[in-house]
Design a protein around this motif. Structure first.
Motif, mmCIF file in Angstrom:
data_model
loop_
_atom_site.group_PDB
_atom_site.id
_atom_site.type_symbol
_atom_site.label_atom_id
_atom_site.label_comp_id
_atom_site.label_asym_id
_atom_site.label_seq_id
_atom_site.Cartn_x
_atom_site.Cartn_y
_atom_site.Cartn_z
ATOM 1 N N MET A 150 -2.490 -54.049 75.382
ATOM 2 C CA MET A 150 -2.846 -52.727 75.883
ATOM 3 C C MET A 150 -3.531 -52.843 77.237
ATOM 4 N N CYS A 177 -1.487 -53.226 68.608
ATOM 5 C CA CYS A 177 -1.134 -52.311 67.526
ATOM 6 C C CYS A 177 -0.459 -53.015 66.359
ATOM 7 N N ALA A 202 -2.935 -45.536 70.992
ATOM 8 C CA ALA A 202 -2.556 -46.198 72.239
ATOM 9 C C ALA A 202 -1.655 -45.295 73.077
#
Length: 235
Positions: A150, A177, A202
């Motif tokens: 991320m 994730c 996200a």
């Protein structure tokens, strides 16, 4: 003009087509060359009977080796390329620097770049990013199913806003994730290992960052179907 190659493709017309094309063997290609491109690399030779540079090249899942990208970057086609599909080739297998050099050669013309399923990790993206940002005419960037964090995706987003013509980015679902250890990344079973609550958060953060940027003419999506049948020349 375009060329699209697919591994293990068989058709009764292919031998006839190859005989009609009669591409000369490039003497600079070593006999030990083991990629799936084989004799097709003669297309990039100065001796090729192609009358004009190719504008579109697709080498999806062709088991490319570094010499393939090196030959391509030195060919007459590289400075004319508008579309390049290298999806399904593992750039961690020595392709990173040849890919960077190829992008340098295509930077003035490239409109569409597909690097999906290329095993691009954060460290690889950091190497490629300065060159990517020199592709000033880029309209579509596909990075689907690459093991990016991320943090790397959030770093990429504002930098891509520097590209004035960029219209769509297909980004990968972040490694953060995953329910499993990210080191066990496997693109073939990625959906089964996703933590959907984390993914939703996200995606919401990425949407917020894009909205706050003020750039309204660019789409960031993790849905590959968003780019199907896209005419990147008319964007």
């Amino acid at each position: 003009m375009f060329l699209e190659l697919f591994p293990n493709l068989t058709h009764p017309m292919i031998p006839q087509m190859q005989s009609q094309l009669s591409f000369p063997r490039n003497p600079d290609i070593p006999s030990t060359h083991q990629s799936s491109l084989g004799p097709h690399l003669s297309l990039f030779s100065p001796a090729s009977n192609l009358q004009a540079p190719l504008e579109s090249l697709g080498f999806a899942s062709c088991s490319l080796i570094p010499d393939d990208l090196t030959f391509l970057s030195q060919s007459i086609h590289a400075p004319a390329l508008k579309r390049l599909n290298l999806s399904g080739n593992d750039i961690s297998e020595g392709l990173l620097e040849p890919l960077r050099l190829l992008l340098e050669e295509t930077s003035a013309t490239l409109l569409y770049l597909d690097l999906s399923y290329c095993h691009i990790a954060d460290s690889h993206l950091a190497v490629l990013l300065p060159t990517l940002l020199r592709c000033s005419r880029l309209r579509v960037l596909r990075l689907y199913r690459n093991p990016l964090s991320m943090a790397a995706i959030k770093d990429l987003l504002p930098k891509t806003l520097e590209l004035p013509d960029l219209h769509m980015v297909l980004y990968p679902d972040p490694l953060d994730c995953l329910m499993w250890d990210p080191s066990d990344f496997d693109s073939d079973f990625f959906n089964e290992s996703l933590h959907w609550t984390l993914l939703s958060a996200a995606k919401a953060e990425i949407s917020r960052l894009l909205k706050n940027s003020g750039r309204t003419n660019i789409i960031w999506t993790d849905n590959p179907n968003s780019l199907e049948d896209l005419d990147y020349f008319s964007l």
